[in-house]
Design a protein around this motif. Structure first.
Motif, PDB file in Angstrom:
ATOM      1  N   VAL A  73       0.834  -1.197   0.000  1.00 36.77           N
ATOM      2  CA  VAL A  73       0.000   0.000   0.000  1.00 36.77           C
ATOM      3  C   VAL A  73       0.873   1.253   0.000  1.00 36.77           C
ATOM      4  O   VAL A  73       1.931   1.295   0.632  1.00 36.77           O
ATOM      5  N   ALA A  74       0.456   2.261  -0.751  1.00 33.82           N
ATOM      6  CA  ALA A  74       1.147   3.552  -0.712  1.00 33.82           C
ATOM      7  C   ALA A  74       0.856   4.208   0.626  1.00 33.82           C
ATOM      8  O   ALA A  74      -0.277   4.187   1.110  1.00 33.82           O
ATOM      9  N   MET A  75       1.874   4.809   1.229  1.00 32.38           N
ATOM     10  CA  MET A  75       1.750   5.397   2.561  1.00 32.38           C
ATOM     11  C   MET A  75       1.872   6.912   2.436  1.00 32.38           C
ATOM     12  O   MET A  75       2.945   7.443   2.169  1.00 32.38           O
ATOM     13  N   GLN A  76       0.754   7.578   2.631  1.00 30.59           N
ATOM     14  CA  GLN A  76       0.687   9.025   2.452  1.00 30.59           C
ATOM     15  C   GLN A  76       0.955   9.740   3.780  1.00 30.59           C
ATOM     16  O   GLN A  76       0.330   9.430   4.789  1.00 30.59           O
ATOM     17  N   VAL A  77       1.893  10.680   3.767  1.00 23.70           N
ATOM     18  CA  VAL A  77       2.141  11.517   4.946  1.00 23.70           C
ATOM     19  C   VAL A  77       1.642  12.923   4.640  1.00 23.70           C
ATOM     20  O   VAL A  77       1.770  13.412   3.517  1.00 23.70           O
ATOM     21  N   CYS A  78       1.054  13.551   5.647  1.00 21.67           N
ATOM     22  CA  CYS A  78       0.406  14.838   5.455  1.00 21.67           C
ATOM     23  C   CYS A  78       0.959  15.893   6.393  1.00 21.67           C
ATOM     24  O   CYS A  78       1.345  15.600   7.532  1.00 21.67           O
ATOM     25  N   THR A  79       0.957  17.116   5.918  1.00 24.38           N
ATOM     26  CA  THR A  79       1.438  18.242   6.715  1.00 24.38           C
ATOM     27  C   THR A  79       0.612  18.408   7.981  1.00 24.38           C
ATOM     28  O   THR A  79       1.146  18.752   9.042  1.00 24.38           O
ATOM     29  N   ALA A  80      -0.694  18.156   7.890  1.00 22.99           N
ATOM     30  CA  ALA A  80      -1.583  18.332   9.037  1.00 22.99           C
ATOM     31  C   ALA A  80      -1.604  17.100   9.926  1.00 22.99           C
ATOM     32  O   ALA A  80      -2.625  16.770  10.522  1.00 22.99           O
ATOM     33  N   GLY A  81      -0.473  16.420  10.024  1.00 27.17           N
ATOM     34  CA  GLY A  81      -0.378  15.227  10.849  1.00 27.17           C
ATOM     35  C   GLY A  81       0.770  15.318  11.835  1.00 27.17           C
ATOM     36  O   GLY A  81       1.227  16.395  12.199  1.00 27.17           O
ATOM     37  N   ARG A  97       6.676   4.141  -2.512  1.00 28.97           N
ATOM     38  CA  ARG A  97       5.379   4.082  -1.832  1.00 28.97           C
ATOM     39  C   ARG A  97       5.108   5.315  -0.965  1.00 28.97           C
ATOM     40  O   ARG A  97       4.010   5.421  -0.398  1.00 28.97           O
ATOM     41  N   LEU A  98       6.049   6.233  -0.891  1.00 28.94           N
ATOM     42  CA  LEU A  98       5.882   7.418  -0.060  1.00 28.94           C
ATOM     43  C   LEU A  98       5.180   8.520  -0.854  1.00 28.94           C
ATOM     44  O   LEU A  98       5.648   8.935  -1.912  1.00 28.94           O
ATOM     45  N   LEU A  99       4.060   8.992  -0.334  1.00 28.37           N
ATOM     46  CA  LEU A  99       3.315  10.089  -0.945  1.00 28.37           C
ATOM     47  C   LEU A  99       3.246  11.254   0.029  1.00 28.37           C
ATOM     48  O   LEU A  99       3.054  11.059   1.229  1.00 28.37           O
ATOM     49  N   VAL A 100       3.381  12.471  -0.493  1.00 27.92           N
ATOM     50  CA  VAL A 100       3.269  13.684   0.317  1.00 27.92           C
ATOM     51  C   VAL A 100       1.972  14.394  -0.042  1.00 27.92           C
ATOM     52  O   VAL A 100       1.616  14.512  -1.224  1.00 27.92           O
ATOM     53  N   ALA A 101       1.260  14.865   0.983  1.00 27.93           N
ATOM     54  CA  ALA A 101       0.016  15.610   0.803  1.00 27.93           C
ATOM     55  C   ALA A 101      -0.133  16.561   1.991  1.00 27.93           C
ATOM     56  O   ALA A 101       0.745  16.625   2.853  1.00 27.93           O
ATOM     57  N   THR A 102      -1.242  17.313   2.035  1.00 30.82           N
ATOM     58  CA  THR A 102      -1.434  18.239   3.164  1.00 30.82           C
ATOM     59  C   THR A 102      -2.536  17.824   4.114  1.00 30.82           C
ATOM     60  O   THR A 102      -2.463  18.094   5.304  1.00 30.82           O
ATOM     61  N   ASP A 103      -3.605  17.175   3.642  1.00 36.01           N
ATOM     62  CA  ASP A 103      -4.818  16.933   4.428  1.00 36.01           C
ATOM     63  C   ASP A 103      -5.395  18.256   4.920  1.00 36.01           C
ATOM     64  O   ASP A 103      -5.561  18.490   6.110  1.00 36.01           O
ATOM     65  N   THR A 104      -5.674  19.126   3.972  1.00 34.25           N
ATOM     66  CA  THR A 104      -6.269  20.423   4.285  1.00 34.25           C
ATOM     67  C   THR A 104      -7.361  20.706   3.245  1.00 34.25           C
ATOM     68  O   THR A 104      -7.397  20.053   2.211  1.00 34.25           O
ATOM     69  N   PRO A 105      -8.233  21.677   3.462  1.00 29.19           N
ATOM     70  CA  PRO A 105      -8.461  22.417   4.694  1.00 29.19           C
ATOM     71  C   PRO A 105      -9.213  21.556   5.729  1.00 29.19           C
ATOM     72  O   PRO A 105     -10.189  20.902   5.394  1.00 29.19           O
ATOM     73  N   THR A 106      -8.720  21.592   6.940  1.00 27.30           N
ATOM     74  CA  THR A 106      -9.351  20.897   8.060  1.00 27.30           C
ATOM     75  C   THR A 106      -9.243  21.819   9.260  1.00 27.30           C
ATOM     76  O   THR A 106      -9.073  23.035   9.108  1.00 27.30           O
TER      77      THR A 106
END
Length: 398
Positions: A240-248, A268-277
């Motif tokens: 599985v791709a493992m996504q890391v987020c700035t809002a974590g 498998r490393l993905l970067v994202a933000t998980d925003t707006p939250t």
């Protein structure tokens, strides 16, 4: 439109297997990259717009693979208009919906979740806020969805599903629906970590391994991370791709990077933000996480950039994310910030600095040239050297 970027000091490709390529120019036409390397004088002269990078660095446009899209360029969570256009000034040229879970009064019945996914997808097919491409319409998995529903949605163009917010007794019940989605060619994502909104449940490694999604969303916490003992299991017992987020959780972001590097699976490393939250609006969130991986995690900055571009593109089957002929012409020019201690963008990232954005091009069209309104000025001057179209590409002032 034909656009060229010339006088580049470095070209970071976004391709994990060849993260840097020689050359000092990028030629774009009809929304695609035509050539990368050393451009001939005739090819440059034939362009409508020529951007002189002044020795700065080109990277692919950032792909934020976890954005809470609703409808239009508006977030009801933070009551903010224009956040997507602002993200373009942070180098983000593509946003991928984490499902339209923040739509006020979102439906939870089968007909409703199907209608929501189709409507969101259709609304963003031609709408490009600030020039950004938005991939919306991620089906929220709910009880009652059947094989025929996935077949219908696939025919209509829906290609993403999201597990984690449905009214299931246990997260294990998502597994057969994710399998149905995969059988119909859809990319599947699962909320990972503690509960983030009322009605959702915590999802840990046991659940993720059973569900077997394509992407484990905000594995570093959205906002609460899974236990440390779960990370080696996801690395070693799945693909599985493992996504890391700035809002974590920053500590576990670095842990994920370390474990995947040791396993030889940084693909498998993905970067994202998980925003707006609740964490707010983060126009520079992608660059913050890239800088954290490079400065605190010891990751080469060009590899961290690939996790935010080419890796996302591969998992989500996009034609953007990599600077190479035939790819979508989404390119960002970055540099060390004026007044900083470093003299180029990659050195700045290793130092923990967020880079200055000097130009953003999406679909081959310059959107910002000279200065982003969300970053300091570049150390090197990035300017429009030639322009035959009636448009000003300057960024808005602060």
């Amino acid at each position: 439109m034909r656009t060229a970027i010339v006088n580049l000091g470095r070209i970071v490709t976004g391709d994990l297997s060849a993260p840097v390529t020689p050359g000092d120019g990028i030629l774009m036409a009809d929304g695609r990259i035509e050539a990368v390397g050393t451009l001939g004088a005739a090819a440059v002269e034939a362009c409508d717009v020529v951007i002189d990078a002044g020795g700065a660095t080109a990277i692919p446009g950032l792909i934020d693979s976890h954005v809470h899209i609703t409808f239009g360029d508006y977030t009801p969570r933070q009551k903010t208009v224009g956040f997507l256009e602002s993200y373009v000034h942070g180098g983000v040229t593509t946003a991928i919906s984490a499902s339209e879970v923040h739509v006020p009064g979102r439906p939870k019945d089968v007909a409703g979740v199907k209608a929501l996914a189709v409507a969101a997808m259709k609304c963003f097919e031609t709408y490009r806020p600030g020039g950004m491409r938005v991939h919306a319409g991620s089906l929220i998995l709910e009880p009652g969805l059947a094989e025929a529903d996935f077949a219908e949605l696939a025919r209509l163009g829906v290609w993403m599903v999201k597990a984690g917010f449905g009214a299931f007794a246990t997260p294990y019940e998502y597994a057969p629906l994710v399998a149905m989605a995969r059988a119909h060619g859809m990319v599947s994502m699962v909320h990972t970590g503690g509960s983030s909104i009322p009605g959702s449940s915590g999802i840990w490694a046991d659940h993720v391994l059973k569900i077997a999604p394509d992407v484990s969303y905000h594995v570093n916490g959205g906002p609460t991370a899974i236990p440390d003992a779960d990370f080696p299991r996801l690395v070693g017992e799945s693909d599985v791709a493992m996504q890391v987020c700035t809002a974590g959780n920053l500590r576990t972001t670095l842990l994920v990077g370390k474990l995947l590097a040791e396993a030889g699976r940084l693909d498998r490393l993905l970067v994202a933000t998980d925003t707006p939250t609740g964490s707010g609006i983060m126009p520079l969130g992608m660059f913050y996480t890239i800088s954290h991986l490079a400065s605190l995690g010891g990751m080469a900055p060009e590899i961290a950039i690939a996790a935010a571009t080419g890796n996302n593109a591969r998992v989500y089957r996009l034609n953007s994310g990599i600077i190479a002929p035939g790819r979508d012409a989404d390119v960002v020019v970055i540099d060390a910030c004026a007044g900083g201690s470093q003299n180029d963008a990659l050195a700045g990232l290793v130092n923990g600095d967020v880079p200055a954005v000097g130009a953003v091009v999406t679909a081959g069209v310059p959107r910002v040239v000279g200065r982003s309104r969300n970053t300091p000025e570049t150390t090197k001057k990035v300017r429009v050297a030639k322009n035959t179209v009636p448009q000003d590409f300057g960024g808005a002032g602060h």
